[in-house]
Design a protein around this motif. Structure first.
Motif, PDB file in Angstrom:
ATOM      1  N   GLN A 184       0.849  -1.191   0.000  1.00  0.00           N
ATOM      2  CA  GLN A 184       0.000   0.000   0.000  1.00  0.00           C
ATOM      3  C   GLN A 184       0.890   1.249   0.000  1.00  0.00           C
ATOM      4  O   GLN A 184       1.990   1.228   0.545  1.00  0.00           O
ATOM      5  N   PRO A 185       0.432   2.362  -0.600  1.00  0.00           N
ATOM      6  CA  PRO A 185      -0.788   2.477  -1.385  1.00  0.00           C
ATOM      7  C   PRO A 185      -0.659   1.787  -2.742  1.00  0.00           C
ATOM      8  O   PRO A 185       0.414   1.294  -3.098  1.00  0.00           O
ATOM      9  N   VAL A 186      -1.756   1.781  -3.497  1.00  0.00           N
ATOM     10  CA  VAL A 186      -1.834   1.039  -4.760  1.00  0.00           C
ATOM     11  C   VAL A 186      -0.750   1.486  -5.743  1.00  0.00           C
ATOM     12  O   VAL A 186      -0.200   0.671  -6.485  1.00  0.00           O
ATOM     13  N   SER A 187      -0.418   2.776  -5.737  1.00  0.00           N
ATOM     14  CA  SER A 187       0.586   3.279  -6.692  1.00  0.00           C
ATOM     15  C   SER A 187       1.928   2.580  -6.489  1.00  0.00           C
ATOM     16  O   SER A 187       2.635   2.268  -7.447  1.00  0.00           O
ATOM     17  N   ARG A 188       2.291   2.318  -5.218  1.00  0.00           N
ATOM     18  CA  ARG A 188       3.543   1.599  -4.940  1.00  0.00           C
ATOM     19  C   ARG A 188       3.453   0.158  -5.432  1.00  0.00           C
ATOM     20  O   ARG A 188       4.409  -0.415  -5.942  1.00  0.00           O
ATOM     21  N   ARG A 189       2.294  -0.446  -5.264  1.00  0.00           N
ATOM     22  CA  ARG A 189       2.085  -1.836  -5.676  1.00  0.00           C
ATOM     23  C   ARG A 189       2.321  -1.982  -7.185  1.00  0.00           C
ATOM     24  O   ARG A 189       3.016  -2.907  -7.635  1.00  0.00           O
ATOM     25  N   ASN A 190       1.765  -1.073  -7.946  1.00  0.00           N
ATOM     26  CA  ASN A 190       1.923  -1.136  -9.405  1.00  0.00           C
ATOM     27  C   ASN A 190       3.385  -0.980  -9.815  1.00  0.00           C
ATOM     28  O   ASN A 190       3.854  -1.642 -10.746  1.00  0.00           O
ATOM     29  N   GLU A 191       4.119  -0.103  -9.119  1.00  0.00           N
ATOM     30  CA  GLU A 191       5.550   0.079  -9.411  1.00  0.00           C
ATOM     31  C   GLU A 191       6.315  -1.223  -9.204  1.00  0.00           C
ATOM     32  O   GLU A 191       7.191  -1.580  -9.991  1.00  0.00           O
ATOM     33  N   MET A 192       5.997  -1.924  -8.124  1.00  0.00           N
ATOM     34  CA  MET A 192       6.723  -3.161  -7.792  1.00  0.00           C
ATOM     35  C   MET A 192       6.423  -4.271  -8.805  1.00  0.00           C
ATOM     36  O   MET A 192       7.317  -5.021  -9.204  1.00  0.00           O
ATOM     37  N   ILE A 193       5.176  -4.365  -9.229  1.00  0.00           N
ATOM     38  CA  ILE A 193       4.809  -5.372 -10.241  1.00  0.00           C
ATOM     39  C   ILE A 193       5.606  -5.136 -11.520  1.00  0.00           C
ATOM     40  O   ILE A 193       6.175  -6.067 -12.107  1.00  0.00           O
ATOM     41  N   ASN A 194       5.683  -3.880 -11.941  1.00  0.00           N
ATOM     42  CA  ASN A 194       6.429  -3.546 -13.163  1.00  0.00           C
ATOM     43  C   ASN A 194       7.917  -3.834 -13.000  1.00  0.00           C
ATOM     44  O   ASN A 194       8.572  -4.313 -13.935  1.00  0.00           O
ATOM     45  N   PHE A 195       8.447  -3.554 -11.805  1.00  0.00           N
ATOM     46  CA  PHE A 195       9.868  -3.795 -11.553  1.00  0.00           C
ATOM     47  C   PHE A 195      10.196  -5.286 -11.678  1.00  0.00           C
ATOM     48  O   PHE A 195      11.175  -5.671 -12.316  1.00  0.00           O
ATOM     49  N   ILE A 196       9.363  -6.135 -11.088  1.00  0.00           N
ATOM     50  CA  ILE A 196       9.614  -7.585 -11.124  1.00  0.00           C
ATOM     51  C   ILE A 196       9.499  -8.112 -12.552  1.00  0.00           C
ATOM     52  O   ILE A 196      10.295  -8.958 -12.988  1.00  0.00           O
ATOM     53  N   LYS A 197       8.543  -7.599 -13.295  1.00  0.00           N
ATOM     54  CA  LYS A 197       8.322  -8.093 -14.664  1.00  0.00           C
ATOM     55  C   LYS A 197       9.491  -7.764 -15.589  1.00  0.00           C
ATOM     56  O   LYS A 197       9.651  -8.393 -16.634  1.00  0.00           O
ATOM     57  N   GLN A 198      10.315  -6.782 -15.208  1.00  0.00           N
ATOM     58  CA  GLN A 198      11.512  -6.474 -16.002  1.00  0.00           C
ATOM     59  C   GLN A 198      12.617  -7.505 -15.769  1.00  0.00           C
ATOM     60  O   GLN A 198      13.621  -7.517 -16.472  1.00  0.00           O
ATOM     61  N   GLY A 199      12.427  -8.370 -14.767  1.00  0.00           N
ATOM     62  CA  GLY A 199      13.418  -9.420 -14.473  1.00  0.00           C
ATOM     63  C   GLY A 199      14.189  -9.126 -13.209  1.00  0.00           C
ATOM     64  O   GLY A 199      14.671  -8.001 -13.024  1.00  0.00           O
ATOM     65  N   LEU A 200      14.295 -10.127 -12.313  1.00  0.00           N
ATOM     66  CA  LEU A 200      15.051  -9.963 -11.074  1.00  0.00           C
ATOM     67  C   LEU A 200      16.422 -10.605 -11.214  1.00  0.00           C
ATOM     68  O   LEU A 200      16.527 -11.781 -11.571  1.00  0.00           O
ATOM     69  N   ASP A 201      17.462  -9.846 -10.905  1.00  0.00           N
ATOM     70  CA  ASP A 201      18.811 -10.401 -10.859  1.00  0.00           C
ATOM     71  C   ASP A 201      19.054 -11.018  -9.489  1.00  0.00           C
ATOM     72  O   ASP A 201      18.379 -10.676  -8.509  1.00  0.00           O
ATOM     73  N   ASP A 202      20.052 -11.912  -9.408  1.00  0.00           N
ATOM     74  CA  ASP A 202      20.482 -12.397  -8.102  1.00  0.00           C
ATOM     75  C   ASP A 202      21.087 -11.228  -7.329  1.00  0.00           C
ATOM     76  O   ASP A 202      21.589 -10.261  -7.908  1.00  0.00           O
ATOM     77  N   LEU A 203      21.036 -11.327  -6.005  1.00  0.00           N
ATOM     78  CA  LEU A 203      21.388 -10.201  -5.139  1.00  0.00           C
ATOM     79  C   LEU A 203      22.773 -10.401  -4.523  1.00  0.00           C
ATOM     80  O   LEU A 203      23.035 -11.424  -3.883  1.00  0.00           O
ATOM     81  N   CYS A 204      23.647  -9.420  -4.719  1.00  0.00           N
ATOM     82  CA  CYS A 204      24.965  -9.437  -4.080  1.00  0.00           C
ATOM     83  C   CYS A 204      24.771  -9.199  -2.583  1.00  0.00           C
ATOM     84  O   CYS A 204      24.191  -8.179  -2.183  1.00  0.00           O
ATOM     85  N   ILE A 205      25.243 -10.146  -1.733  1.00  0.00           N
ATOM     86  CA  ILE A 205      24.985 -10.025  -0.294  1.00  0.00           C
ATOM     87  C   ILE A 205      26.260 -10.030   0.550  1.00  0.00           C
ATOM     88  O   ILE A 205      26.183 -10.188   1.773  1.00  0.00           O
ATOM     89  N   SER A 206      27.430  -9.866  -0.077  1.00  0.00           N
ATOM     90  CA  SER A 206      28.645  -9.737   0.738  1.00  0.00           C
ATOM     91  C   SER A 206      29.620  -8.805   0.040  1.00  0.00           C
ATOM     92  O   SER A 206      29.533  -8.577  -1.170  1.00  0.00           O
ATOM     93  N   ARG A 207      30.573  -8.268   0.835  1.00  0.00           N
ATOM     94  CA  ARG A 207      31.600  -7.370   0.306  1.00  0.00           C
ATOM     95  C   ARG A 207      32.935  -7.712   0.956  1.00  0.00           C
ATOM     96  O   ARG A 207      32.973  -8.195   2.098  1.00  0.00           O
ATOM     97  N   THR A 208      34.016  -7.412   0.244  1.00  0.00           N
ATOM     98  CA  THR A 208      35.359  -7.609   0.803  1.00  0.00           C
ATOM     99  C   THR A 208      36.147  -6.306   0.867  1.00  0.00           C
ATOM    100  O   THR A 208      37.239  -6.271   1.433  1.00  0.00           O
ATOM    101  N   SER A 209      35.603  -5.227   0.296  1.00  0.00           N
ATOM    102  CA  SER A 209      36.356  -3.975   0.195  1.00  0.00           C
ATOM    103  C   SER A 209      36.296  -3.145   1.476  1.00  0.00           C
ATOM    104  O   SER A 209      36.931  -2.103   1.569  1.00  0.00           O
ATOM    105  N   PHE A 210      35.511  -3.561   2.465  1.00  0.00           N
ATOM    106  CA  PHE A 210      35.496  -2.910   3.776  1.00  0.00           C
ATOM    107  C   PHE A 210      35.159  -3.982   4.806  1.00  0.00           C
ATOM    108  O   PHE A 210      34.732  -5.083   4.452  1.00  0.00           O
ATOM    109  N   ASP A 211      35.351  -3.661   6.086  1.00  0.00           N
ATOM    110  CA  ASP A 211      35.142  -4.702   7.099  1.00  0.00           C
ATOM    111  C   ASP A 211      34.141  -4.316   8.185  1.00  0.00           C
ATOM    112  O   ASP A 211      33.971  -5.046   9.161  1.00  0.00           O
ATOM    113  N   TRP A 212      33.467  -3.149   8.044  1.00  0.00           N
ATOM    114  CA  TRP A 212      32.482  -2.739   9.058  1.00  0.00           C
ATOM    115  C   TRP A 212      31.135  -3.400   8.726  1.00  0.00           C
ATOM    116  O   TRP A 212      30.331  -2.878   7.976  1.00  0.00           O
TER     117      TRP A 212
END
Length: 646
Positions: A184-212
């Motif tokens: 909610q609201p509906v406008s956000r919902r429509n944005e998310m549907i369009n985003f997913i339909k463009q294709g989801l990439d795998d998500l980078c979940i780690s880094r080595t260039s910093f340690d915090w």
């Protein structure tokens, strides 16, 4: 009385700088909803906190020559101080640097890795440090910059772990489409549907260039990247690893309240992580709008960042809370103006609410020596007041239950106005002079005290300090902390024979100094005093300056209803829609228009005219009209409601 659980969260705020009024807005929304659900008898858990890891924090700490934890400790202490000033009733404050959270994040990483949904690869791409986001070239804005914040991105290349988010694309799309209330609201919902339909990439979940950050449990060269760390905060305080009963009670969350710019992370990435963990998804992601100042998003470069601490010190926490919650429809952007804040304090809090309490307590003290006498019998006016009170409670209950906070507040204030009108209709001062009307007077006094009892409970989610002050001034016997919504769902909860307390001013009216007033930009001043006759800008001379004209706020409104003002041949009472609220206006056009001709007309209203009582009706504004001789015509335009006339 409900006994169900209710779990609401704010985003956890990033401590790279002190919080501004937009952060206060988000947390105040969540607090008002949590308080409402406690009133309704629900078992509430309300979470907020701080998102403390990442490259940006490490760089800022290094620039100051201190450790990242030292850097965030100071800022987080200011967060917690602000929430205390605003009377935020959170049940926990989660810091992602806490050991309890590190345990949760590492366990989640292990579970998803063991399932086969995390793999090691190499990342090469474009990275925005302020947003902690990776982008493809196609996703950049027209200037080749981050599409979220507009700042430059840099190319990075490093070894990383990836979460197989693409595996869950179809499932999350189906969930969003099958559950219309999930986003909610509906406008956000429509944005998310369009985003997913463009294709989801795998998500980078780690880094080595910093340690915090939190170390990857299977490879300590890596730290877990911000979203995989931050989003899982919602599981930590409700017992994900250490209290199975508590976790079952509160998960899934009822509402994740977030700013619209991070809806994507909460409604796509977070559900995919939960699917990989075989956990149920939250019931709702609610994306609120931004607070803007003078139509511009707050930014240091524009110099329009509003400090909530300064405002609270100046006007009080409840006034700030009331303004933010009433002025903005949840889900839409809202404009902040210090002048509008002062006008709300004077009109709604000092005049409407403050005067109702003060008049009532003073009359009970003056006419009945402070005793609330039993009501016996009801007039038609009494019945109408009671019906309006019960309707207001229903409107409040339904509005808050449906996250329509501004509508709920407007419903409460409509009843406050109704109770003030009841005083004028019944004229207790006249009843007090007639010995034969003592019971009628007692009824009126009882009904006013009972109205205030109900009002005090309804305003508690918005203005907790003021609500309790009213309760104490009424001298109600029950402890305010023990009051629940069920206590005001029936009329007659005030105990006859009780004595009211001392009347004290809730909100002193803010009289703007003669030569200055808050401008539309918070903190700036504008001259308001009269100048010598004949000087430029003197409103008594023939000429005015552009500054004089700019003080008049003109806006397009739509006439919703029209009726004659009794015993006034020239006057009509109009109800108009301003786009943000409905107002009553008294206009001297009765001899020129039939009421039916006016319905639906879009006319121009002077919005900031001081309210005036005309023939018993409070007129809040003035309709523009043109006249010549005996002819008169209101100025009508074919423009959307809310359009500003310049």
């Amino acid at each position: 009385m409900s006994n169900k659980s209710f779990y609401i969260t704010t985003p956890i705020y990033y401590p790279s700088a002190k919080l501004h009024i937009g952060h206060a807005y988000c947390t105040t929304i969540a607090d008002s909803v949590a308080r409402y659900h406690r009133l309704a008898g629900d078992d509430v858990f309300f979470l907020t906190g701080s998102d403390e890891h990442g490259q940006k924090i490490q760089e800022k700490a290094e620039a100051q020559g201190i450790k990242p934890i030292e850097y965030v400790d100071g800022i987080v202490a200011e967060f917690q101080k602000l929430w205390k000033m605003l009377n935020i009733s959170n049940d926990d404050f989660l810091r992602t640097s806490q050991k309890r959270h590190e345990r949760v994040v590492q366990e989640i990483f292990r579970r998803v890795y063991d399932k086969g949904d995390i793999y090691k690869g190499a990342y090469k791409g474009l990275y925005c440090t302020p947003c902690e986001s990776f982008w493809t070239e196609l996703q950049l804005d027209e200037n080749g910059c981050c599409p979220d914040c507009g700042r430059p991105v840099k190319e990075v290349a490093e070894e990383a772990y990836f979460f197989k988010m693409s595996r869950y694309a179809d499932r999350i799309l189906k969930h969003i489409e099958d559950n219309p209330d999930f986003i909610q609201p509906v406008s956000r919902r429509n944005e998310m549907i369009n985003f997913i339909k463009q294709g989801l990439d795998d998500l980078c979940i780690s880094r080595t260039s910093f340690d915090w950050g939190i170390p990857v449990p299977i490879d300590e060269k890596h730290v877990i990247y911000v979203w995989f760390d931050a989003l899982t905060n919602y599981l930590t305080p409700i017992g994900f690893l250490d209290d199975e009963e508590k976790f079952k009670k509160f998960w899934p969350a009822d509402v994740h309240l977030v700013g619209k710019e991070i809806v994507r992370f909460h409604s796509i990435i977070w559900p995919c992580i939960l699917m990989a963990l075989d956990l149920p998804l939250p019931k709702q992601i609610y994306g609120h709008g931004w607070l803007v100042v003078d139509g511009s998003k707050m930014s240091k470069s524009l110099g329009n960042v509003v400090d909530p601490v300064e405002l609270i010190n100046k006007y009080g926490a409840d006034a700030i809370r009331y303004f933010l919650l009433r002025e903005i429809n949840l889900g839409q952007d809202g404009n902040f103006s210090e002048l509008a804040l002062v006008q709300r304090i004077n009109a709604d809090l000092a005049n409407d609410l403050g005067n109702l309490l003060h008049r009532t307590l003073n009359m009970v003290k003056k006419f009945q020596q402070g005793e609330v006498l039993a009501a016996q019998g009801r007039s038609e006016i009494d019945e109408n007041l009671i019906a309006d009170a019960m309707a207001a409670v229903k409107t409040f209950d339904e509005g808050m239950g449906d996250m329509k906070i501004s509508s709920a507040i407007k419903g409460v204030w409509a009843f406050i106005s109704r109770a003030n009108k009841y005083i004028d209709e019944t004229a207790p001062w006249a009843l007090a002079k007639d010995p034969a009307k003592q019971q009628e007077l007692a009824n009126v006094m009882y009904n006013l005290v009972e109205s205030l009892r109900i009002i005090s409970v309804m305003i508690e989610p918005f203005m907790p300090t003021t609500a309790e002050k009213i309760w104490q001034q009424l001298n109600m016997p029950k402890a305010f902390a023990d009051v629940r919504l069920d206590d005001i769902k029936a009329w007659g909860g005030t105990t006859a024979g009780m004595h009211i307390g001392e009347a004290q001013q809730l909100f002193p009216r803010i009289e703007l100094e003669k030569d200055e007033a808050p401008d539309k930009k918070a903190g700036e001043k504008v001259k308001t005093g009269k100048q010598a006759k004949g000087e430029p800008g003197n409103i008594d001379s023939d000429e005015i300056t552009i500054e004089d004209f700019a003080r008049v706020k003109l806006q397009v409104v739509e006439i919703l209803a029209a009726e004659p003002v009794p015993k006034a041949d020239k006057l009509l009472k109009l109800k108009v829609n301003t786009g943000a609220e409905e107002r009553e206006i008294v206009s001297g056009i009765a001899k020129h228009y039939e009421c039916s001709e006016l319905i639906g007309k879009r006319v121009i209203l002077v919005m900031n005219l001081k309210p005036a009582r005309i023939r018993g009706v409070v007129s809040h504004g003035m309709i523009l009209a043109a006249s010549k001789g005996d002819a008169l015509e209101v100025v009508s335009v074919d423009m959307p409601v809310g359009s500003v006339v310049r």
